[in-house]
Design a protein around this motif. Structure first.
Motif, PDB file in Angstrom:
ATOM      1  N   MET A 156       0.847  -1.193   0.000  1.00  0.00           N
ATOM      2  CA  MET A 156       0.000   0.000   0.000  1.00  0.00           C
ATOM      3  C   MET A 156       0.881   1.241   0.000  1.00  0.00           C
ATOM      4  SD  MET A 156      -2.946   1.162   2.754  1.00  0.00           S
ATOM      5  CE  MET A 156      -1.775   1.454   4.100  1.00  0.00           C
ATOM      6  N   GLU A 157       0.569   2.168  -0.876  1.00  0.00           N
ATOM      7  CA  GLU A 157       1.298   3.430  -0.942  1.00  0.00           C
ATOM      8  C   GLU A 157       0.713   4.396   0.085  1.00  0.00           C
ATOM      9  OE1 GLU A 157       2.374   7.028  -4.119  1.00  0.00           O
ATOM     10  OE2 GLU A 157       1.015   5.393  -4.704  1.00  0.00           O
ATOM     11  N   VAL A 158       1.576   5.013   0.887  1.00  0.00           N
ATOM     12  CA  VAL A 158       1.136   5.976   1.903  1.00  0.00           C
ATOM     13  C   VAL A 158       1.623   7.366   1.521  1.00  0.00           C
ATOM     14  CG1 VAL A 158       1.219   6.621   4.335  1.00  0.00           C
ATOM     15  CG2 VAL A 158       1.189   4.204   3.699  1.00  0.00           C
ATOM     16  N   ILE A 159       0.685   8.301   1.429  1.00  0.00           N
ATOM     17  CA  ILE A 159       1.023   9.680   1.085  1.00  0.00           C
ATOM     18  C   ILE A 159       0.645  10.579   2.255  1.00  0.00           C
ATOM     19  CG2 ILE A 159       0.649  11.580  -0.524  1.00  0.00           C
ATOM     20  CD1 ILE A 159      -0.473   8.215  -1.641  1.00  0.00           C
ATOM     21  N   ASN A 160       1.643  11.204   2.857  1.00  0.00           N
ATOM     22  CA  ASN A 160       1.393  12.139   3.959  1.00  0.00           C
ATOM     23  C   ASN A 160       1.124  13.525   3.399  1.00  0.00           C
ATOM     24  OD1 ASN A 160       1.858  10.515   6.435  1.00  0.00           O
ATOM     25  ND2 ASN A 160       3.876  10.215   5.528  1.00  0.00           N
ATOM     26  N   ILE A 161      -0.016  14.090   3.794  1.00  0.00           N
ATOM     27  CA  ILE A 161      -0.433  15.375   3.252  1.00  0.00           C
ATOM     28  C   ILE A 161      -0.145  16.490   4.255  1.00  0.00           C
ATOM     29  CG2 ILE A 161      -2.343  16.683   2.274  1.00  0.00           C
ATOM     30  CD1 ILE A 161      -1.585  14.128   0.730  1.00  0.00           C
ATOM     31  N   THR A 162       0.583  17.496   3.820  1.00  0.00           N
ATOM     32  CA  THR A 162       0.803  18.684   4.640  1.00  0.00           C
ATOM     33  C   THR A 162       0.018  19.872   4.089  1.00  0.00           C
ATOM     34  OG1 THR A 162       2.807  19.191   3.378  1.00  0.00           O
ATOM     35  CG2 THR A 162       3.069  17.945   5.431  1.00  0.00           C
ATOM     36  N   ASN A 163      -0.166  19.887   2.769  1.00  0.00           N
ATOM     37  CA  ASN A 163      -0.964  20.950   2.147  1.00  0.00           C
ATOM     38  C   ASN A 163      -1.778  20.364   1.002  1.00  0.00           C
ATOM     39  OD1 ASN A 163      -2.023  23.378   1.369  1.00  0.00           O
ATOM     40  ND2 ASN A 163      -0.155  24.169   0.452  1.00  0.00           N
ATOM     41  N   LEU A 164      -1.216  20.357  -0.209  1.00  0.00           N
ATOM     42  CA  LEU A 164      -1.896  19.769  -1.357  1.00  0.00           C
ATOM     43  C   LEU A 164      -1.287  18.416  -1.689  1.00  0.00           C
ATOM     44  CD1 LEU A 164      -2.253  22.868  -3.724  1.00  0.00           C
ATOM     45  CD2 LEU A 164      -3.985  21.883  -2.212  1.00  0.00           C
ATOM     46  N   PRO A 165      -2.101  17.428  -2.079  1.00  0.00           N
ATOM     47  CA  PRO A 165      -1.561  16.126  -2.458  1.00  0.00           C
ATOM     48  C   PRO A 165      -0.947  16.189  -3.851  1.00  0.00           C
ATOM     49  CG  PRO A 165      -3.917  16.158  -2.838  1.00  0.00           C
ATOM     50  CD  PRO A 165      -3.573  17.478  -2.182  1.00  0.00           C
ATOM     51  N   PRO A 166      -0.048  15.259  -4.167  1.00  0.00           N
ATOM     52  CA  PRO A 166       0.477  15.216  -5.535  1.00  0.00           C
ATOM     53  C   PRO A 166      -0.633  14.870  -6.513  1.00  0.00           C
ATOM     54  CG  PRO A 166       1.118  13.257  -4.302  1.00  0.00           C
ATOM     55  CD  PRO A 166       0.488  14.185  -3.324  1.00  0.00           C
ATOM     56  N   VAL A 167      -0.533  15.419  -7.731  1.00  0.00           N
ATOM     57  CA  VAL A 167      -1.529  15.128  -8.752  1.00  0.00           C
ATOM     58  C   VAL A 167      -1.535  13.634  -9.036  1.00  0.00           C
ATOM     59  CG1 VAL A 167      -2.217  15.530 -11.149  1.00  0.00           C
ATOM     60  CG2 VAL A 167      -1.317  17.416  -9.770  1.00  0.00           C
ATOM     61  N   ASN A 168      -2.710  13.053  -9.102  1.00  0.00           N
ATOM     62  CA  ASN A 168      -2.852  11.614  -9.332  1.00  0.00           C
ATOM     63  C   ASN A 168      -3.582  11.374 -10.654  1.00  0.00           C
ATOM     64  OD1 ASN A 168      -2.966   8.705  -8.254  1.00  0.00           O
ATOM     65  ND2 ASN A 168      -5.087   9.137  -8.790  1.00  0.00           N
ATOM     66  N   LYS A 169      -3.081  10.455 -11.480  1.00  0.00           N
ATOM     67  CA  LYS A 169      -3.688  10.186 -12.778  1.00  0.00           C
ATOM     68  C   LYS A 169      -4.574   8.949 -12.776  1.00  0.00           C
ATOM     69  CE  LYS A 169      -0.084  12.463 -15.506  1.00  0.00           C
ATOM     70  NZ  LYS A 169       0.915  12.310 -16.605  1.00  0.00           N
ATOM     71  N   GLU A 170      -4.237   7.954 -11.939  1.00  0.00           N
ATOM     72  CA  GLU A 170      -5.046   6.735 -11.930  1.00  0.00           C
ATOM     73  C   GLU A 170      -6.389   7.002 -11.269  1.00  0.00           C
ATOM     74  OE1 GLU A 170      -3.333   3.705  -9.358  1.00  0.00           O
ATOM     75  OE2 GLU A 170      -2.182   5.274  -8.343  1.00  0.00           O
ATOM     76  N   PRO A 171      -7.475   6.440 -11.813  1.00  0.00           N
ATOM     77  CA  PRO A 171      -8.797   6.677 -11.225  1.00  0.00           C
ATOM     78  C   PRO A 171      -8.928   6.027  -9.854  1.00  0.00           C
ATOM     79  CG  PRO A 171      -8.932   5.049 -12.975  1.00  0.00           C
ATOM     80  CD  PRO A 171      -7.540   5.582 -13.015  1.00  0.00           C
ATOM     81  N   LEU A 172      -9.502   6.779  -8.908  1.00  0.00           N
ATOM     82  CA  LEU A 172      -9.616   6.307  -7.537  1.00  0.00           C
ATOM     83  C   LEU A 172     -11.079   6.161  -7.128  1.00  0.00           C
ATOM     84  CD1 LEU A 172      -7.061   8.649  -5.679  1.00  0.00           C
ATOM     85  CD2 LEU A 172      -6.604   6.402  -6.692  1.00  0.00           C
ATOM     86  N   VAL A 173     -11.350   5.123  -6.345  1.00  0.00           N
ATOM     87  CA  VAL A 173     -12.548   5.071  -5.532  1.00  0.00           C
ATOM     88  C   VAL A 173     -12.052   5.402  -4.139  1.00  0.00           C
ATOM     89  CG1 VAL A 173     -14.359   3.623  -4.565  1.00  0.00           C
ATOM     90  CG2 VAL A 173     -13.761   3.412  -6.981  1.00  0.00           C
ATOM     91  N   LEU A 174     -12.450   6.590  -3.648  1.00  0.00           N
ATOM     92  CA  LEU A 174     -11.841   7.158  -2.450  1.00  0.00           C
ATOM     93  C   LEU A 174     -12.804   7.126  -1.265  1.00  0.00           C
ATOM     94  CD1 LEU A 174      -9.312   8.681  -1.339  1.00  0.00           C
ATOM     95  CD2 LEU A 174     -10.492  10.807  -1.963  1.00  0.00           C
ATOM     96  N   CYS A 175     -12.400   6.448  -0.177  1.00  0.00           N
ATOM     97  CA  CYS A 175     -13.190   6.374   1.051  1.00  0.00           C
ATOM     98  C   CYS A 175     -12.684   7.430   2.029  1.00  0.00           C
ATOM     99  CB  CYS A 175     -13.071   4.991   1.686  1.00  0.00           C
ATOM    100  SG  CYS A 175     -13.584   3.641   0.613  1.00  0.00           S
ATOM    101  N   LEU A 176     -13.612   8.118   2.677  1.00  0.00           N
ATOM    102  CA  LEU A 176     -13.247   9.186   3.602  1.00  0.00           C
ATOM    103  C   LEU A 176     -13.613   8.828   5.029  1.00  0.00           C
ATOM    104  CD1 LEU A 176     -14.621  12.301   1.641  1.00  0.00           C
ATOM    105  CD2 LEU A 176     -12.430  11.117   1.338  1.00  0.00           C
ATOM    106  N   GLY A 177     -12.756   9.253   5.972  1.00  0.00           N
ATOM    107  CA  GLY A 177     -13.047   9.038   7.387  1.00  0.00           C
ATOM    108  C   GLY A 177     -11.771   9.059   8.203  1.00  0.00           C
ATOM    109  N   GLN A 178     -11.907   8.808   9.514  1.00  0.00           N
ATOM    110  CA  GLN A 178     -10.718   8.683  10.361  1.00  0.00           C
ATOM    111  C   GLN A 178     -10.293   7.222  10.495  1.00  0.00           C
ATOM    112  OE1 GLN A 178     -12.098  11.589  13.673  1.00  0.00           O
ATOM    113  NE2 GLN A 178      -9.874  11.804  13.606  1.00  0.00           N
ATOM    114  N   PHE A 179     -11.229   6.309  10.443  1.00  0.00           N
ATOM    115  CA  PHE A 179     -10.952   4.869  10.402  1.00  0.00           C
ATOM    116  C   PHE A 179     -10.207   4.357  11.631  1.00  0.00           C
ATOM    117  CE2 PHE A 179     -11.756   5.984   6.017  1.00  0.00           C
ATOM    118  CZ  PHE A 179     -12.583   4.957   5.593  1.00  0.00           C
ATOM    119  N   ASP A 180     -10.392   4.994  12.776  1.00  0.00           N
ATOM    120  CA  ASP A 180      -9.777   4.455  13.982  1.00  0.00           C
ATOM    121  C   ASP A 180     -10.519   3.192  14.403  1.00  0.00           C
ATOM    122  OD1 ASP A 180      -8.172   4.177  16.240  1.00  0.00           O
ATOM    123  OD2 ASP A 180      -9.545   5.343  17.481  1.00  0.00           O
ATOM    124  N   GLY A 181      -9.790   2.113  14.536  1.00  0.00           N
ATOM    125  CA  GLY A 181     -10.363   0.841  14.952  1.00  0.00           C
ATOM    126  C   GLY A 181     -10.710  -0.085  13.807  1.00  0.00           C
TER     127      GLY A 181
END
Length: 325
Positions: free
Chosen positions: A1-26
């Motif tokens: 799994m690729e991990v990208i740490n965001i401080t401001n803007l993320p790097p531009v991504n070309k591959e299509p994503l299905v993106l899940c949002l949340g904190q996911f603790d637990g």
């Protein structure tokens, strides 16, 4: 799994994503169901990704940290996400004040750079200083960038949506059985076995003392039945051992700080310096200040008897009391 740490803007991504949002603790049952639904939305070239919001302050006072302890600190959360099929993880920046978080900034400035084909959230999605209207606001903002939002129904237990907050409360109360039901697995603490004062060995119960566990939610002080996983490097495999877990302050021997120690039933070996995982199965009793060490030893033998009986193990030990653990 690729991990990208965001401080401001993320790097531009070309591959299509299905993106899940949340904190996911637990990574509880609700999170697992959300990820399962997201996988079903994947098309041929899609990548399953998670954006994990971190609304905890990057630096905090020690007295404030207790309320922000986690069910799954960063490393464990990453491992679990991998096991659920996530290929890319965006870890959002920390905020001194959650009110500083802007959903508008996230959608229009950050997510807009990621080639997101679909955003997936739970129906109780709420971030920053927003109220229950976060889902509706998210949908409105995503319309502006042409990204559809799939809202996944909450998984409920006893009529209430499963949440990380509820599970943390159950762990703190010692209700690990209910916490495990909501998690869909045993609540687990991973740490490095450190040298202690070796009182357990003196009493006939050599224990593995876990260090580097400050980020975890602390189970209510007491004695628990559990399982310990150890990596066997010689045979390149994981070993599982039934155990008794002492969590708390050890008042009978003058303890002052919270510790988690595991007594592995019928184990003999040196674990110092190794990373092990201790899972909480069931609480046997609360922490007690005994009038003497002899009284403590009697109770420890009774705890072991109950655990062996519950685990279906022989009632007598198969290893010597002076195990080097």
């Amino acid at each position: 799994m690729e991990v990208i740490n965001i401080t401001n803007l993320p790097p531009v991504n070309k591959e299509p994503l299905v993106l899940c949002l949340g904190q996911f603790d637990g990574l509880h049952r609700g999170h697992q169901y959300l990820l399962e639904q997201a996988r079903q939305l994947l098309e041929l070239d899609d990548t399953l990704a998670v954006w994990s919001f971190n609304l905890h302050p990057p630096v905090m006072k020690e007295e404030d940290k207790i309320g922000l302890s986690l069910l799954t600190p960063v490393a464990e959360r990453r491992n679990l996400l991998v096991s659920y099929g996530v290929k890319k993880l965006y870890e959002g920046p920390s905020f001194i004040d959650p009110a500083e978080f802007s959903l508008e900034t996230f959608v229009l400035e950050q997510a807009a750079l990621l080639n997101v084909r679909q955003i997936v959230v739970g129906e109780t999605f709420c971030v920053g200083n927003e109220s229950a209207s976060s889902v509706e606001m998210l949908q409105q903002l995503c319309n502006q960038i042409g990204t559809p939002v799939t809202v996944v129904p909450a998984i409920k237990y006893d009529g209430r949506a499963i949440s990380s907050t509820t599970i943390r409360e159950q762990v703190k109360a010692g209700q690990v059985g209910l916490a495990n039901e909501l998690l869909g697995r045993h609540y687990t603490i991973q740490g490095i076995v450190a040298h202690g004062n070796k009182i357990g060995r003196t009493l006939g119960f050599p224990t593995a003392n876990l260090d580097h566990i400050d980020d975890y939610v602390e189970p209510s002080p007491g004695v628990y039945m559990g399982m310990t996983e150890i990596y066997d490097s010689k045979n390149d495999r994981m070993e599982s051992w039934k155990c008794l877990i002492s969590a708390g302050y050890r008042p009978t021997v003058g303890g002052k700080t919270y510790k988690v120690e595991a007594y592995l039933l019928d184990y003999s070996g040196d674990l110092y310096g190794q990373t092990i995982s201790v899972s909480f199965v069931e609480r046997l009793r609360g922490e007690i200040r005994f009038p003497s060490l002899d009284a403590l030893i009697v109770q420890m033998h009774e705890d072991e008897r109950k655990a062996r009986e519950a685990f279906g193990m022989p009632t007598t030990r198969s290893v010597p009391v002076d195990s080097p653990l």
